[in-house]
Design a protein around this motif. Structure first.
Motif, PDB file in Angstrom:
ATOM      1  N   VAL A 421       0.910  -1.227  -0.053  1.00  0.00           N
ATOM      2  CA  VAL A 421      -0.070   0.099  -0.031  1.00  0.00           C
ATOM      3  C   VAL A 421       0.961   1.208  -0.186  1.00  0.00           C
ATOM      4  O   VAL A 421       2.002   1.380   0.659  1.00  0.00           O
ATOM      5  CB  VAL A 421      -0.922  -0.123   1.117  1.00  0.00           C
ATOM      6  N   GLY A 422       0.611   2.082  -0.800  1.00  0.00           N
ATOM      7  CA  GLY A 422       1.128   3.329  -1.051  1.00  0.00           C
ATOM      8  C   GLY A 422       0.514   4.262  -2.061  1.00  0.00           C
ATOM      9  O   GLY A 422      -0.294   3.671  -2.906  1.00  0.00           O
ATOM     10  N   GLU A 423       0.941   5.382  -2.053  1.00  0.00           N
ATOM     11  CA  GLU A 423       0.033   6.298  -2.943  1.00  0.00           C
ATOM     12  C   GLU A 423       0.338   6.249  -4.238  1.00  0.00           C
ATOM     13  O   GLU A 423      -0.340   5.983  -5.352  1.00  0.00           O
ATOM     14  CB  GLU A 423       0.661   7.856  -2.577  1.00  0.00           C
ATOM     15  N   ALA A 424       1.704   6.012  -4.841  1.00  0.00           N
ATOM     16  CA  ALA A 424       1.850   5.683  -6.374  1.00  0.00           C
ATOM     17  C   ALA A 424       1.469   4.266  -6.531  1.00  0.00           C
ATOM     18  O   ALA A 424       0.645   4.198  -7.785  1.00  0.00           O
ATOM     19  CB  ALA A 424       3.479   5.502  -6.764  1.00  0.00           C
ATOM     20  N   ARG A 425       1.636   3.350  -5.765  1.00  0.00           N
ATOM     21  CA  ARG A 425       0.944   1.948  -6.246  1.00  0.00           C
ATOM     22  C   ARG A 425      -0.391   1.913  -6.209  1.00  0.00           C
ATOM     23  O   ARG A 425      -1.269   1.529  -7.222  1.00  0.00           O
ATOM     24  CB  ARG A 425       1.362   0.988  -5.076  1.00  0.00           C
ATOM     25  N   THR A 426      -1.419   2.584  -5.613  1.00  0.00           N
ATOM     26  CA  THR A 426      -2.894   2.785  -5.538  1.00  0.00           C
ATOM     27  C   THR A 426      -3.295   3.639  -6.929  1.00  0.00           C
ATOM     28  O   THR A 426      -4.184   2.931  -7.491  1.00  0.00           O
ATOM     29  CB  THR A 426      -3.240   3.278  -3.979  1.00  0.00           C
ATOM     30  N   ALA A 427      -2.522   4.659  -6.989  1.00  0.00           N
ATOM     31  CA  ALA A 427      -2.628   5.469  -8.238  1.00  0.00           C
ATOM     32  C   ALA A 427      -2.611   4.536  -9.304  1.00  0.00           C
ATOM     33  O   ALA A 427      -3.606   4.468 -10.444  1.00  0.00           O
ATOM     34  CB  ALA A 427      -1.962   6.597  -8.357  1.00  0.00           C
ATOM     35  N   PHE A 428      -1.651   3.605  -9.240  1.00  0.00           N
ATOM     36  CA  PHE A 428      -1.091   2.892 -10.613  1.00  0.00           C
ATOM     37  C   PHE A 428      -2.176   2.005 -10.834  1.00  0.00           C
ATOM     38  O   PHE A 428      -2.952   1.380 -11.928  1.00  0.00           O
ATOM     39  CB  PHE A 428      -0.019   2.190 -10.288  1.00  0.00           C
ATOM     40  N   LEU A 429      -2.765   1.112  -9.477  1.00  0.00           N
ATOM     41  CA  LEU A 429      -3.909  -0.036  -9.670  1.00  0.00           C
ATOM     42  C   LEU A 429      -5.150   0.620 -10.043  1.00  0.00           C
ATOM     43  O   LEU A 429      -5.896  -0.123 -10.629  1.00  0.00           O
ATOM     44  CB  LEU A 429      -3.660  -0.951  -8.440  1.00  0.00           C
ATOM     45  N   LYS A 430      -5.279   1.998  -9.614  1.00  0.00           N
ATOM     46  CA  LYS A 430      -6.717   2.271  -9.757  1.00  0.00           C
ATOM     47  C   LYS A 430      -6.904   2.556 -11.335  1.00  0.00           C
ATOM     48  O   LYS A 430      -7.888   2.434 -11.930  1.00  0.00           O
ATOM     49  CB  LYS A 430      -6.967   3.717  -9.113  1.00  0.00           C
ATOM     50  N   PRO A 468      -6.773   0.990   0.666  1.00  0.00           N
ATOM     51  CA  PRO A 468      -7.418   2.040   0.032  1.00  0.00           C
ATOM     52  C   PRO A 468      -7.952   1.796  -1.546  1.00  0.00           C
ATOM     53  O   PRO A 468      -8.936   2.122  -1.926  1.00  0.00           O
ATOM     54  CB  PRO A 468      -6.553   3.163  -0.157  1.00  0.00           C
ATOM     55  N   LEU A 469      -7.338   0.644  -1.955  1.00  0.00           N
ATOM     56  CA  LEU A 469      -7.661   0.108  -3.307  1.00  0.00           C
ATOM     57  C   LEU A 469      -9.067  -0.525  -3.308  1.00  0.00           C
ATOM     58  O   LEU A 469      -9.675  -0.664  -4.224  1.00  0.00           O
ATOM     59  CB  LEU A 469      -6.728  -0.967  -4.006  1.00  0.00           C
TER      60      LEU A 469
END
Ligand code: GCB
Length: 604
Positions: A421-430, A468-469
């Motif tokens: 979990v992390g900002e860049a990762r969640t943005a990527f997966l969204k 958050p994802l």
């Protein structure tokens, strides 16, 4: 021969043809094909001498020319004709002992004759090549492809001769940090032309692709599209399902595209009745037929509804590891064996981890009535901030959806496994989740996430999924290893499993290693009894999770992994299989079987 090679070399040097972007041709098995499977000549090239010169510049006379000395004095330092052979499809690691740990470049070469027929177009199709493939025909580069688990093709119309064509493929499976997957995985990085290769002949204007499924939320309207490729873009295209009395016609536009919306009364596909129809897509210049099933899949609150009815996904995770012989699986027989064991366990669902499996698996799942979770290899810690990594992941996902979007069995597209979990990762997966919905709105989006132990007063008793994802997913997946990496088997008895989302949850992994035939008491690691013990306590915990709507324990069969070095137990196998590679069922297999019998009753 000499003149010919000189001409070829000149073509390659003076007039480099723009390399093609790979094309996605679907349902290849229904086309006119010539198999290029079998023995290919292979040159192992750890220093990439066939590609780079001594200044590390791309060489003009690399192995792709498939050259021969012009006379007795000529210097050519390779010869495909006298090099060893490898089977295609097949990974190289399990075909030659010296290549077992090899990760690098191997050059493959196949020769073929092809009398081309007027009015047709020809494509060179690869089921998969791990990881990067550069493809050459008669010395000319056709293009390249990145990603080890999805198909690709290049057009070779007008580029073949009647006799003695040479296809050379540079396959490189070196791992890189920016790749998808990245350097670190828990499975063997089998290299090679791991799936079949064929020539696909189609009419000048052909049915390139089509999407024929039930409209989301509807059981009586087929929706989708067809896409023609060729000069006669504007045509009437009929969609026929004779058994259901469906015959509709659409007109394609200047891009060869037409949307579909067809009323139909259909028997719906389900695990109990995996009904498939013969569907024909008949353009004026080309017809393609395929067996297709129709069903709906949606969520309502914490339920997963198949054809409007709440279901529990009685699953198991599967790697693409070949039963009995080991190595990368590819054949229909492999698929039948693996899926047969899943059926025997009582499954109505399989999670095909951690990358798109070969097409035999999903087609067989269609026929057997197994729902499928299909996954893209966004695994563990890839480079979330690197735009090329995203483009690569996005492309692999698109290729997988392109191949399998007409499979009734596929109900879930998974965009990731155990990512931090992390900002860049969640943005990527969204972004990946949004991409899935744009390409295929009929299925559900999921990912295998992780929980954490909820601290504070409840420490030690609550495991919480609050990634958050989860907000962007239809179905939550969660991997947990209570009793194996996390405490002893009875730890599960004291855990309350919670999610902050009111959505269906699939426990997408849990399990323990056991060497088949190794016995001990229920607390002796690696014994079948320990594994069985973990499963018994798991089942107890799983029953207490109110929004649990599926399970896919890790894993159906033992599989090779370089991370698993414990001698005499692992020997480079992850031993979490419920069956051994020889098909012996471990004790825990029967715990799941019993659990699934009860679930089947409960959800009748
Ligand atoms: C996981 C991974 C899976 C591994 C498994 C294990 O969480 O998703 O790829 O093989 O654990 O056995 O550790």
């Amino acid at each position: 021969m000499r003149t010919h090679l000189t001409v070829l070399a000149l073509v390659a040097i003076c007039a480099p043809v723009e390399a093609q972007t790979p094309i996605r041709i679907v349902n290849v098995e229904a086309r006119r094909t010539t198999s290029l499977n079998g023995k290919w000549r292979a040159i192992v090239d750890p220093y990439e001498n066939g590609y780079y010169d001594f200044r590390l510049q791309p060489s003009k006379d690399g192995y792709f020319l498939d050259a021969k000395p012009k006379d007795k004095s000529d210097l050519v330092e390779y010869d495909f004709d006298t090099s060893g052979q490898l089977d295609v499809p097949g990974d190289w690691n399990t075909q030659r002992e010296s290549l077992f740990f090899y990760e690098g470049t191997v050059w493959y070469r196949k020769t073929f004759d092809y009398p081309s027929r007027p009015g047709t177009r020809l494509f060179l199709y690869f089921g998969a090549a791990n990881y990067e493939a550069m493809v050459y025909l008669n010395g000319e580069k056709l293009g390249s492809h990145t990603g080890g688990y999805t198909p690709f093709a290049f057009e070779i119309t007008g580029k073949t001769r009647e006799k003695g064509n040479s296809v050379v493929v540079k396959v490189d499976d070196k791992r890189h940090r920016e790749d998808v997957p990245t350097v670190n995985t828990d499975w063997w990085n089998y290299g090679g032309l791991t799936r079949g290769v064929s020539l696909v002949e189609v009419p000048e204007t052909f049915v390139e692709d089509y999407f024929v499924q039930l409209k989301k939320g509807s059981t009586d309207t087929i929706a989708g599209w067809v896409k023609l490729n060729g000069v006669r873009a504007r045509q009437q295209v009929a969609i026929r399902i004779p058994e259901a009395g469906v015959s509709a016609s659409v007109s394609t536009d200047a891009n060869g595209y037409a949307a579909l919306s067809i009323p139909a009364k259909l028997t719906l596909w389900s695990p109990e009745n995996p009904k498939l129809y013969d569907v024909a897509i008949a353009a004026e210049t080309d017809t393609v037929s395929e067996r297709i099933g129709f069903r709906t899949i949606e969520t309502k609150g914490t339920d997963i509804l198949l054809n409007g009815k709440s279901v529990f996904l009685r699953g198991v995770s599967i790697h693409e590891e070949a039963p009995f012989r080991t190595g990368r699986a590819y054949s229909l027989e492999d698929a039948r064996t693996l899926l047969g064991w899943a059926k025997e366990m009582g499954c109505n669902f399989v999670r095909l981890a951690h990358y798109p499996h070969n097409e035999n698996m999903v087609r067989e799942a269609d026929r057997l009535g197994l729902m499928v979770w299909s996954e893209t290899p966004v695994y563990w810690t890839i480079l979330w901030e690197n735009p090329e990594t995203f483009a690569n992941a996005s492309n692999q996902l698109a290729e997988s959806i392109a191949r399998d979007k007409n499979r009734a069995s596929i109900v879930l597209w998974s965009v990731a496994n155990e990512t931090p979990v992390g900002e860049a990762r969640t943005a990527f997966l969204k972004k990946l989740a949004a991409q899935v919905r744009a390409l295929d709105s009929t299925r559900l989006v999921t990912a295998a996430l992780l929980h954490h132990n909820d601290g504070g007063a409840a420490e030690g008793t609550t495991d919480l999924l609050d990634d958050p994802l989860g907000a962007d997913l239809d179905v939550l997946g969660c991997n947990e290893y209570l009793g194996w990496y996390d405490g002893l088997p009875d730890k599960a008895d004291h855990i309350d499993y919670k999610t902050i989302y009111s959505k269906p949850l699939i426990m997408s992994e849990f399990g323990a290693d056991a060497l088949y035939g190794l016995h001990g008491d229920p607390l002796t690691r690696w014994s079948e009894e320990y594994q069985e013990n973990v499963y018994r306590h798991q089942v107890g915990m799983l029953k207490r999770i109110p929004n649990l709507r599926g399970t896919s324990p890790w894993v159906l069969m033992d599989f090779r992994s370089p991370r698993r070095a414990l001698a005499d137990i692992q020997d480079f196998f992850n031993r979490k299989g419920l069956v051994s590679v020889r098909g012996d069922k471990k004790k825990a297999f029967y715990v799941m079987q019993e659990f699934y019998q009860a679930k089947q009753q409960e959800y009748q």
